[in-house]
Design an enzyme around this catalytic site. Structure first.
Site, PDB file in Angstrom:
ATOM      1  N   GLY A 243      38.441  42.180  43.582  1.00 26.75           N
ATOM      2  CA  GLY A 243      37.145  42.756  43.923  1.00 26.75           C
ATOM      3  C   GLY A 243      36.226  42.902  42.720  1.00 26.75           C
ATOM      4  O   GLY A 243      36.595  42.636  41.576  1.00 26.75           O
ATOM      5  N   GLY A 245      35.109  44.619  40.126  1.00 26.92           N
ATOM      6  CA  GLY A 245      35.559  45.768  39.354  1.00 26.92           C
ATOM      7  C   GLY A 245      34.510  46.368  38.454  1.00 26.92           C
ATOM      8  O   GLY A 245      34.613  47.530  38.059  1.00 26.92           O
ATOM      9  N   ARG A 246      33.505  45.601  38.091  1.00 24.39           N
ATOM     10  CA  ARG A 246      32.403  46.148  37.295  1.00 24.39           C
ATOM     11  C   ARG A 246      31.086  45.468  37.630  1.00 24.39           C
ATOM     12  O   ARG A 246      30.184  45.383  36.803  1.00 24.39           O
ATOM     13  CB  ARG A 246      32.691  46.030  35.806  1.00 24.39           C
ATOM     14  CG  ARG A 246      32.951  44.628  35.324  1.00 24.39           C
ATOM     15  CD  ARG A 246      33.061  44.595  33.831  1.00 24.39           C
ATOM     16  NE  ARG A 246      33.400  43.282  33.358  1.00 24.39           N
ATOM     17  CZ  ARG A 246      33.391  42.930  32.093  1.00 24.39           C
ATOM     18  NH1 ARG A 246      33.024  43.806  31.190  1.00 24.39           N
ATOM     19  NH2 ARG A 246      33.738  41.724  31.722  1.00 24.39           N
ATOM     20  N   ARG A 332      22.172  40.215  36.393  1.00 22.27           N
ATOM     21  CA  ARG A 332      22.247  38.789  36.693  1.00 22.27           C
ATOM     22  C   ARG A 332      21.778  38.513  38.116  1.00 22.27           C
ATOM     23  O   ARG A 332      21.737  39.416  38.956  1.00 22.27           O
ATOM     24  CB  ARG A 332      23.661  38.256  36.456  1.00 22.27           C
ATOM     25  CG  ARG A 332      24.767  38.964  37.222  1.00 22.27           C
ATOM     26  CD  ARG A 332      26.122  38.479  36.718  1.00 22.27           C
ATOM     27  NE  ARG A 332      27.212  38.963  37.556  1.00 22.27           N
ATOM     28  CZ  ARG A 332      28.493  38.683  37.342  1.00 22.27           C
ATOM     29  NH1 ARG A 332      28.840  37.906  36.329  1.00 22.27           N
ATOM     30  NH2 ARG A 332      29.429  39.161  38.142  1.00 22.27           N
ATOM     31  N   ARG A 339      32.699  34.389  46.087  1.00 24.43           N
ATOM     32  CA  ARG A 339      33.677  33.558  45.403  1.00 24.43           C
ATOM     33  C   ARG A 339      34.705  33.028  46.392  1.00 24.43           C
ATOM     34  O   ARG A 339      34.871  33.564  47.486  1.00 24.43           O
ATOM     35  CB  ARG A 339      34.398  34.381  44.319  1.00 24.43           C
ATOM     36  CG  ARG A 339      33.435  35.064  43.339  1.00 24.43           C
ATOM     37  CD  ARG A 339      33.890  36.496  43.082  1.00 24.43           C
ATOM     38  NE  ARG A 339      32.880  37.256  42.328  1.00 24.43           N
ATOM     39  CZ  ARG A 339      32.795  37.256  41.014  1.00 24.43           C
ATOM     40  NH1 ARG A 339      33.666  36.566  40.303  1.00 24.43           N
ATOM     41  NH2 ARG A 339      31.868  37.943  40.404  1.00 24.43           N
ATOM     42  N   ASP A 414      39.160  33.859  41.620  1.00 21.05           N
ATOM     43  CA  ASP A 414      38.077  34.845  41.767  1.00 21.05           C
ATOM     44  C   ASP A 414      36.906  34.554  40.842  1.00 21.05           C
ATOM     45  O   ASP A 414      35.915  35.287  40.856  1.00 21.05           O
ATOM     46  CB  ASP A 414      38.612  36.267  41.539  1.00 21.05           C
ATOM     47  CG  ASP A 414      39.146  36.471  40.138  1.00 21.05           C
ATOM     48  OD1 ASP A 414      39.980  35.652  39.714  1.00 21.05           O
ATOM     49  OD2 ASP A 414      38.743  37.437  39.463  1.00 21.05           O
TER      50      ASP A 414
END
Length: 729
Positions: A243, A245-246, A332, A339, A414
């Protein structure tokens, strides 16, 4: 003619219709079922649910998560004795104070003078979002980077106020006045409309301000930031639930002139999510600078990529890595951040086939029907088409990597986008001295992601996608290529699931692998011909021209990009003069090529020169074969040389250069941001003759800025050639 758009602050960017908003078409975590619950219950009462590492219950695709850039473990003050009876409530209360729950005023658009008779700033408020900030969190936030090219291509309607004026002029050779330049402009106009628009941009991209709506935005369904759940492989080993995570997606907005195209804004390093595991959800200045620069550099090389909008430095936020570093959030942009790993199941939980079908209905690339309505009315099958399209896109992407010597470093499932764009810039590198075995990630001890292995890693990722979708594809085949309906696998036996899986692999895998191999080979040859100024497709180019060139580079330890750039000056008349002798111009070119080795003492110049002469003879014959392709050009060689210069970068984002820029920004962000801006400018125009290319003026006689440009176009110190980075960021 440049199209002009009405620009609005980030808080007023329009939202796509609900049918095109990802979170309105996927399944949320049942603990946060909608934006209203998230805003009115989770954030003020139980905010820890977004910060605790946990497995999301099936069939959730995502969790609502608000940015919270704080050091982790959280530095919660000691619990007062009077409140010791409710430790959990104390922690939740502390977190709630730091969450963005306080409504605040939005910035007004800075309407240009020529549009004063047009819509007023208030008339531009249409998205229904409210801006929230924290009552207890107000770290220093400094904008140190902003990409004009990302704004131009993806968000031309975004008003950034006076951001570029505050950032100051791009410069490598600092005179000492640059720092004051930005500070003076910021101090002078801090209360102006342009300053407020810029500050709002910094607040949102820095994770301080959050744009949300319980029910007034997006066709009344509300809107809040989110992080996606997915599972995948890391270094070839199944890792279960991973997942975002950041990464926290904060906004999506339609492009004002590209119908059907929307862009998603995502913050990388803005704090913990349920998928952070034991990590802090933050990003350091070093890694954020690397991603910011490389995303835009890749786009300039026409390599498919996510984009970078800006960098917000948080100097008061320490981040523990191998050493204590400081935080920096990278904003971004992409059409989608989905993904391959999104389709690979729930990690430690049983496969949820309905969730896969549902996700596939929303997550497919442009060009394949994506709306759930088609799926639910028994439309055409889409599983096999999705696999083939993802395979084709990623094959084109990895071919461009190989042609331009880019190494990703961590091609886990991922880290492979279904859109076929480069995503997640970690320990990447561009090739220095050509070495087909080079490993850019020092954590990759076995060379799994070495340069030569990258196409195979795309095959591996696409096989994982096919394996995950195989039961659905098999079921679609059994339905005579019609899409499955909701609940399609609920009553299916394990034997049926296995039978569908086997059928899909039998009918799809070999075709998928053929698509990857043929697409990758065709795209690689196309790009290699472009880099050598060749227009005609000739079957033996790989064996007669391309591979011998690469072999010489490797055996003679020549700089990959420098060699291509120098070849841009080759002309056919260099081969022989009027007497049939090799020309001094060719001898000079070969000598210049051989200067591209960092170890000249190991080079057999006579043998190397003879090999180059033989190669140039074949190359000249190959060029002569397509003279008719350039028939409209008055000067064939001049036209070729111009095309070659436009295909082979003068400036390359090398490891030594990145390390130097990072160190300059770390030492002094106020001056370093000028260097960062200039490197970004060079990366976005890599084919320009930076540093007075071709001018024989000695370095010490050049203007200081031109001299630095020339240095930044060089190979750098020998000790940093082939420099490896780690996954730590």
């Amino acid at each position: 003619m440049t199209t002009k758009f009405i620009k609005v602050p980030i808080s007023e960017l329009p939202l796509p219709p609900s049918s095109h908003i990802l979170i309105h078409n996927l399944t949320p975590d049942r603990n946060e079922p909608n934006p209203s619950t998230f805003i009115h219950d989770v954030l003020p009462n139980r905010p820890s649910i977004q910060r605790r590492a946990r497995l999301l219950p099936a069939p959730a695709h995502f969790a609502y998560v608000s940015p919270l850039p704080l050091a982790f473990p959280y530095e919660v003050p000691p619990i007062p004795t009077s409140e010791v009876h409710d430790k959990e409530g104390y922690i939740e209360g502390w977190l709630a104070e730091h969450e963005a729950t306080v409504q605040t005023e939005k910035a007004n658009a800075t309407v240009p003078e020529q549009m004063q008779d047009g819509p007023s700033p208030s008339a531009l408020r249409t998205n229904g979002l409210t801006k929230f900030v924290s009552q207890a969190r107000d770290q220093t936030r400094e904008l140190i980077g902003l990409s004009e090219t990302c704004l131009r291509d993806c968000l031309p309607h975004l008003d950034v106020g006076d951001a570029f004026a505050v950032l100051g002029s791009p410069a490598l050779a600092l005179s000492g006045s640059e720092k004051g330049e930005g500070e003076q402009s910021q101090e002078a106009v801090e209360t102006s409309p342009a300053a407020r628009v810029r500050q709002e941009l910094v607040d949102v991209l820095g994770g301080h301000a959050v744009l949300m709506s319980a029910d007034t935005a997006a066709d009344g369904k509300g809107y809040a930031p989110w992080s996606l759940r997915y599972s995948g492989h890391q270094f070839g080993t199944w890792a279960g639930q991973l997942g975002d995570g950041r990464a926290i997606s904060i906004l999506s907005t339609p492009h004002p002139s590209c119908e059907g195209v929307s862009y998603e804004l995502q913050l990388k390093g803005a704090g913990r999510t349920p998928f952070s595991r034991t990590a802090d959800g933050l990003a350091v200045l070093r890694s954020s600078i690397r991603e910011f620069l490389c995303s835009e550099a890749m786009h300039a090389l026409s390599i498919p990529t996510t984009r970078s909008l800006g960098l917000v430095y948080v100097p008061e936020l320490p981040v523990m890595r191998e050493r204590i570093e400081t935080a920096c959030i990278c904003a971004r942009v992409a059409e989608s951040f989905i993904r391959i790993a999104f389709f690979l199941g729930g990690g430690q939980q049983d496969a949820d086939y309905d969730a896969v079908a549902h996700f596939g209905g929303m997550g497919r690339p442009e060009g394949i029907e994506t709306r759930r309505s088609k799926q639910s009315t028994q439309g055409d099958a889409w599983g096999k088409a999705l696999v083939f399209e993802v395979a084709r896109r990623n094959a084109q992407m990895v071919a461009a990597w190989q042609a331009y010597g880019f190494m990703h470093g961590v091609i886990n499932t991922d880290n492979v986008s279904i859109m076929g764009v480069t995503i997640d810039y970690g320990p990447y590198a561009f090739m220095d001295v050509f070495d087909h075995l080079h490993i850019c990630n020092h954590s990759d001890s076995e060379g799994r992601y070495a340069y030569m292995n990258q196409p195979n890693m795309i095959v591996y990722a696409c096989r994982a996608l096919l394996n995950a979708l195989a039961p659905l594809i098999g079921a679609e085949i059994s339905l005579e290529n019609k899409a499955v309906k909701e609940g399609w696998a609920a009553d299916a036996s394990s034997e049926s699931i296995q039978s569908w899986h086997t059928t899909a692999l039998k009918e799809t895998q070999s075709e998928m692998e053929r698509i990857i191999q043929e697409t990758c080979a065709a795209e690689y040859n196309l790009l290699f011909r472009k880099r050598l100024g060749l227009r005609l497709k000739v079957d033996n180019d790989q064996s007669q021209i391309f591979q011998p060139l690469l072999d010489m580079m490797e055996e003679q330890q020549l700089d990959f990009h420098g060699t291509f750039r120098k070849l841009s000056s080759f002309r056919r008349d260099m081969i022989k003069d009027e007497k049939g002798e090799k020309t001094s111009a060719l001898e000079g070119l070969i000598a210049a090529l051989l200067q591209g080795t960092p170890e000249p003492e190991r080079l057999d110049y006579a043998d190397a020169t003879a090999r180059w002469l033989r190669w140039f003879e074949k190359y000249a014959d190959r060029i002569d074969c397509e003279a008719s392709e350039w028939g409209g050009e008055p000067d064939y060689d001049a036209a070729r040389n111009k095309a070659l210069k436009a295909a082979n970068p003068r400036f390359v984002l090398r490891q030594w250069l990145l390390e130097e820029v990072i160190q300059k920004v770390e030492r002094d962000p106020a001056s370093g941001k000028h260097v960062l801006a200039k490197v970004l400018k060079m990366a976005c125009s890599p084919f320009e003759p930076w540093g007075a290319e071709g001018d024989e003026t000695p370095d010490n006689e050049l203007d200081p800025e031109i001299r630095e440009e020339r240095r930044y176009c060089g190979m750098g110190e020998k000790r940093l050639l082939g420099f490896q980075c780690s996954c730590s960021s």
